[in-house]
Motif scaffolding. Structure first.
Motif, PDB file in Angstrom:
ATOM      1  N   MET A  49      21.567  10.053  -2.409  1.00 13.59           N
ATOM      2  CA  MET A  49      20.738  10.683  -3.314  1.00 13.59           C
ATOM      3  C   MET A  49      21.603  10.815  -4.753  1.00 13.59           C
ATOM      4  SD  MET A  49      18.872  14.460  -2.997  1.00 13.59           S
ATOM      5  CE  MET A  49      18.256  14.139  -1.249  1.00 13.59           C
ATOM      6  N   ALA A  50      20.614  10.680  -5.767  1.00 11.38           N
ATOM      7  CA  ALA A  50      21.437  10.732  -7.077  1.00 11.38           C
ATOM      8  C   ALA A  50      22.133  12.077  -7.234  1.00 11.38           C
ATOM      9  CB  ALA A  50      20.441  10.494  -8.267  1.00 11.38           C
ATOM     10  N   VAL A  51      23.005  11.882  -8.118  1.00  8.60           N
ATOM     11  CA  VAL A  51      23.792  13.355  -8.104  1.00  8.60           C
ATOM     12  C   VAL A  51      23.231  14.175  -9.260  1.00  8.60           C
ATOM     13  CG1 VAL A  51      26.182  14.040  -8.520  1.00  8.60           C
ATOM     14  CG2 VAL A  51      25.933  12.139  -7.190  1.00  8.60           C
ATOM     15  N   LEU A  52      22.879  15.203  -9.007  1.00  5.07           N
ATOM     16  CA  LEU A  52      22.428  16.061 -10.152  1.00  5.07           C
ATOM     17  C   LEU A  52      23.134  17.395 -10.113  1.00  5.07           C
ATOM     18  CD1 LEU A  52      18.738  15.736  -9.706  1.00  5.07           C
ATOM     19  CD2 LEU A  52      19.757  14.825 -11.556  1.00  5.07           C
ATOM     20  N   LYS A  53      24.361  17.171 -10.174  1.00  7.39           N
ATOM     21  CA  LYS A  53      25.320  18.373 -10.083  1.00  7.39           C
ATOM     22  C   LYS A  53      26.042  18.658 -11.461  1.00  7.39           C
ATOM     23  CE  LYS A  53      26.249  18.294  -4.982  1.00  7.39           C
ATOM     24  NZ  LYS A  53      26.782  17.957  -4.143  1.00  7.39           N
ATOM     25  N   LEU A  54      26.096  19.846 -11.685  1.00  6.98           N
ATOM     26  CA  LEU A  54      26.765  20.472 -12.988  1.00  6.98           C
ATOM     27  C   LEU A  54      28.262  20.883 -12.578  1.00  6.98           C
ATOM     28  CD1 LEU A  54      24.386  21.867 -15.249  1.00  6.98           C
ATOM     29  CD2 LEU A  54      25.910  19.962 -15.776  1.00  6.98           C
ATOM     30  N   ASP A  55      29.231  20.586 -13.156  1.00 11.13           N
ATOM     31  CA  ASP A  55      30.597  20.994 -12.824  1.00 11.13           C
ATOM     32  C   ASP A  55      30.710  22.503 -13.688  1.00 11.13           C
ATOM     33  OD1 ASP A  55      33.332  21.845 -12.845  1.00 11.13           O
ATOM     34  OD2 ASP A  55      34.014  19.520 -12.839  1.00 11.13           O
ATOM     35  N   LEU A  56      30.729  23.352 -12.792  1.00 11.37           N
ATOM     36  CA  LEU A  56      30.911  24.715 -13.865  1.00 11.37           C
ATOM     37  C   LEU A  56      31.974  24.942 -14.131  1.00 11.37           C
ATOM     38  CD1 LEU A  56      28.418  27.122 -11.356  1.00 11.37           C
ATOM     39  CD2 LEU A  56      27.828  25.755 -13.474  1.00 11.37           C
ATOM     40  N   LEU A  57      33.187  24.655 -13.818  1.00 11.18           N
ATOM     41  CA  LEU A  57      34.455  24.686 -14.363  1.00 11.18           C
ATOM     42  C   LEU A  57      34.694  24.151 -15.616  1.00 11.18           C
ATOM     43  CD1 LEU A  57      36.873  24.527 -10.829  1.00 11.18           C
ATOM     44  CD2 LEU A  57      35.885  26.812 -12.207  1.00 11.18           C
ATOM     45  N   ARG A  58      34.190  22.895 -15.550  1.00  7.94           N
ATOM     46  CA  ARG A  58      34.258  21.979 -16.747  1.00  7.94           C
ATOM     47  C   ARG A  58      33.394  22.518 -17.902  1.00  7.94           C
ATOM     48  NH1 ARG A  58      32.294  16.412 -17.143  1.00  7.94           N
ATOM     49  NH2 ARG A  58      32.927  15.770 -19.541  1.00  7.94           N
ATOM     50  N   LEU A  59      32.119  23.163 -17.280  1.00  9.76           N
ATOM     51  CA  LEU A  59      31.244  23.753 -18.359  1.00  9.76           C
ATOM     52  C   LEU A  59      31.936  24.958 -18.877  1.00  9.76           C
ATOM     53  CD1 LEU A  59      28.522  23.456 -19.500  1.00  9.76           C
ATOM     54  CD2 LEU A  59      27.478  24.645 -17.278  1.00  9.76           C
ATOM     55  N   ALA A  60      32.417  25.796 -18.248  1.00 17.43           N
ATOM     56  CA  ALA A  60      33.125  26.852 -18.655  1.00 17.43           C
ATOM     57  C   ALA A  60      34.332  26.761 -19.636  1.00 17.43           C
ATOM     58  CB  ALA A  60      33.795  27.883 -17.563  1.00 17.43           C
ATOM     59  N   ARG A  61      34.895  25.373 -19.411  1.00 19.94           N
ATOM     60  CA  ARG A  61      35.941  25.205 -20.290  1.00 19.94           C
ATOM     61  C   ARG A  61      35.599  24.478 -21.616  1.00 19.94           C
ATOM     62  NH1 ARG A  61      38.526  22.113 -16.472  1.00 19.94           N
ATOM     63  NH2 ARG A  61      37.769  19.955 -17.503  1.00 19.94           N
ATOM     64  N   THR A  62      34.609  23.522 -21.706  1.00 19.48           N
ATOM     65  CA  THR A  62      34.057  22.813 -22.848  1.00 19.48           C
ATOM     66  C   THR A  62      32.772  23.657 -23.380  1.00 19.48           C
ATOM     67  OG1 THR A  62      32.770  21.652 -21.333  1.00 19.48           O
ATOM     68  CG2 THR A  62      34.896  20.512 -21.711  1.00 19.48           C
ATOM     69  N   GLY A  63      32.349  24.640 -22.666  1.00 20.45           N
ATOM     70  CA  GLY A  63      31.240  25.119 -23.289  1.00 20.45           C
ATOM     71  C   GLY A  63      29.704  24.490 -23.448  1.00 20.45           C
ATOM     72  N   THR A  64      29.862  23.180 -22.891  1.00 17.28           N
ATOM     73  CA  THR A  64      28.505  22.540 -22.672  1.00 17.28           C
ATOM     74  C   THR A  64      28.865  21.598 -21.645  1.00 17.28           C
ATOM     75  OG1 THR A  64      26.754  21.464 -23.851  1.00 17.28           O
ATOM     76  CG2 THR A  64      29.179  20.949 -24.539  1.00 17.28           C
ATOM     77  N   GLY A  65      27.680  21.062 -20.997  1.00 15.09           N
ATOM     78  CA  GLY A  65      27.428  20.253 -19.801  1.00 15.09           C
ATOM     79  C   GLY A  65      26.408  19.492 -20.070  1.00 15.09           C
ATOM     80  N   VAL A  66      26.338  18.003 -20.003  1.00 12.06           N
ATOM     81  CA  VAL A  66      25.191  17.251 -20.092  1.00 12.06           C
ATOM     82  C   VAL A  66      24.979  16.415 -18.747  1.00 12.06           C
ATOM     83  CG1 VAL A  66      24.349  15.287 -21.504  1.00 12.06           C
ATOM     84  CG2 VAL A  66      25.664  16.983 -22.781  1.00 12.06           C
ATOM     85  N   LEU A  67      23.818  16.384 -18.724  1.00 16.85           N
ATOM     86  CA  LEU A  67      23.270  15.693 -17.222  1.00 16.85           C
ATOM     87  C   LEU A  67      22.176  14.625 -17.650  1.00 16.85           C
ATOM     88  CD1 LEU A  67      24.067  16.034 -14.304  1.00 16.85           C
ATOM     89  CD2 LEU A  67      21.901  17.315 -14.029  1.00 16.85           C
ATOM     90  N   ASN A  68      22.611  13.409 -17.672  1.00 17.12           N
ATOM     91  CA  ASN A  68      21.824  12.280 -18.081  1.00 17.12           C
ATOM     92  C   ASN A  68      21.807  11.326 -16.875  1.00 17.12           C
ATOM     93  OD1 ASN A  68      21.040  12.962 -20.479  1.00 17.12           O
ATOM     94  ND2 ASN A  68      22.583  11.668 -21.583  1.00 17.12           N
ATOM     95  N   VAL A  69      20.487  11.391 -15.943  1.00 20.90           N
ATOM     96  CA  VAL A  69      20.532  10.781 -14.745  1.00 20.90           C
ATOM     97  C   VAL A  69      19.248  10.095 -14.469  1.00 20.90           C
ATOM     98  CG1 VAL A  69      20.728  10.990 -12.288  1.00 20.90           C
ATOM     99  CG2 VAL A  69      22.063  12.463 -13.650  1.00 20.90           C
ATOM    100  N   ASP A  70      19.203   9.249 -14.127  1.00 22.99           N
ATOM    101  CA  ASP A  70      17.757   8.461 -13.637  1.00 22.99           C
ATOM    102  C   ASP A  70      17.766   8.511 -12.221  1.00 22.99           C
ATOM    103  OD1 ASP A  70      17.142   7.957 -16.387  1.00 22.99           O
ATOM    104  OD2 ASP A  70      17.568   5.804 -16.409  1.00 22.99           O
ATOM    105  N   VAL A  71      17.063   9.191 -11.701  1.00 23.40           N
ATOM    106  CA  VAL A  71      16.727   9.283 -10.384  1.00 23.40           C
ATOM    107  C   VAL A  71      15.677   8.352  -9.818  1.00 23.40           C
ATOM    108  CG1 VAL A  71      16.285  11.020  -8.178  1.00 23.40           C
ATOM    109  CG2 VAL A  71      17.234  11.751 -10.537  1.00 23.40           C
ATOM    110  N   PRO A  72      16.230   7.611  -8.894  1.00 17.94           N
ATOM    111  CA  PRO A  72      15.185   6.429  -8.506  1.00 17.94           C
ATOM    112  C   PRO A  72      13.921   6.662  -7.833  1.00 17.94           C
ATOM    113  CG  PRO A  72      17.330   5.905  -7.532  1.00 17.94           C
ATOM    114  CD  PRO A  72      17.353   7.404  -8.330  1.00 17.94           C
ATOM    115  N   ALA A  73      12.906   6.177  -8.014  1.00 19.99           N
ATOM    116  CA  ALA A  73      11.529   6.586  -7.643  1.00 19.99           C
ATOM    117  C   ALA A  73      11.462   6.817  -6.145  1.00 19.99           C
ATOM    118  CB  ALA A  73      10.608   5.693  -7.999  1.00 19.99           C
TER     119      ALA A  73
END
Ligand code: ZN
Ligand code: ZN
Length: 173
Positions: free
Chosen positions: A1-25
């Motif tokens: 399954m495509a990964v749609l996870k956000l790393d919260l530790l990294r998000l807290a550190r950098t202040g922003t998190g981006v998720l660009n994923v193409d999930v197969p049909a």
């Protein structure tokens, strides 16, 4: 399954998190959705910390959905590109203003969150449920079922002059 996870530790550190994923049909994620997806679902999301340990996740969902024209039942393919907004925040935390965002619970101490289920829900909310192949679609004849875009039938024809009708009967005999 495509990964749609956000790393919260990294998000807290950098202040922003981006998720660009193409999930197969054909991803199991959409398996129970009843959607006829004709291309990968484009997930474009950005997360920013908000309030007390909360995260605001906004972006767009893009999908190519196959539908049946509700009038003539022809195949119709619709492109969807819809903005979505989600607010994740710790339970019992009087948090940020949700506005029009969908609110999801976040566990205390959680270090990543899986957006698969929220994204699935959002896709179901924004996906088109009905389509018309074109505004002037004439649909199917309710009596004989022919596609009136392709052929005409006699069902809806004006009443035949009885004198002609008589002639026609004769001919048939
Ligand atoms: Zn149609
Ligand atoms: Zn007809």
């Amino acid at each position: 399954m495509a990964v749609l996870k956000l790393d919260l530790l990294r998000l807290a550190r950098t202040g922003t998190g981006v998720l660009n994923v193409d999930v197969p049909a054909d991803s199991p994620l959409w398996a129970t959705s009843d959607l006829d997806l004709r291309a990968p679902v484009r997930v474009r999301l950005q997360a920013t910390p908000v309030g007390q340990g909360g995260y605001y996740v906004v972006g767009t969902l893009g999908a190519t959905v196959g539908l049946q024209c509700r009038r003539c039942l022809d195949d119709v393919v619709q492109e969807v590109n819809e903005p979505i907004a989600m607010l994740f925040q710790p339970r019992d935390e009087a948090g940020a203003e949700a506005g029009s965002a969908e609110v999801y619970d976040l566990e205390v101490g959680q270090t990543e969150f899986d957006l698969a289920e929220p994204v699935r829900e959002q896709l179901l909310l924004v996906a088109p449920t009905y389509a018309v192949c074109r505004t002037e679609c004439r649909g199917l004849c309710p009596r004989c079922g022919v596609n009136l875009n392709e052929e005409t039938c006699v069902c809806a024809a004006p009443e035949v002059d009885p004198r002609w009708q008589a002639l026609r009967t004769v001919k048939l005999d």
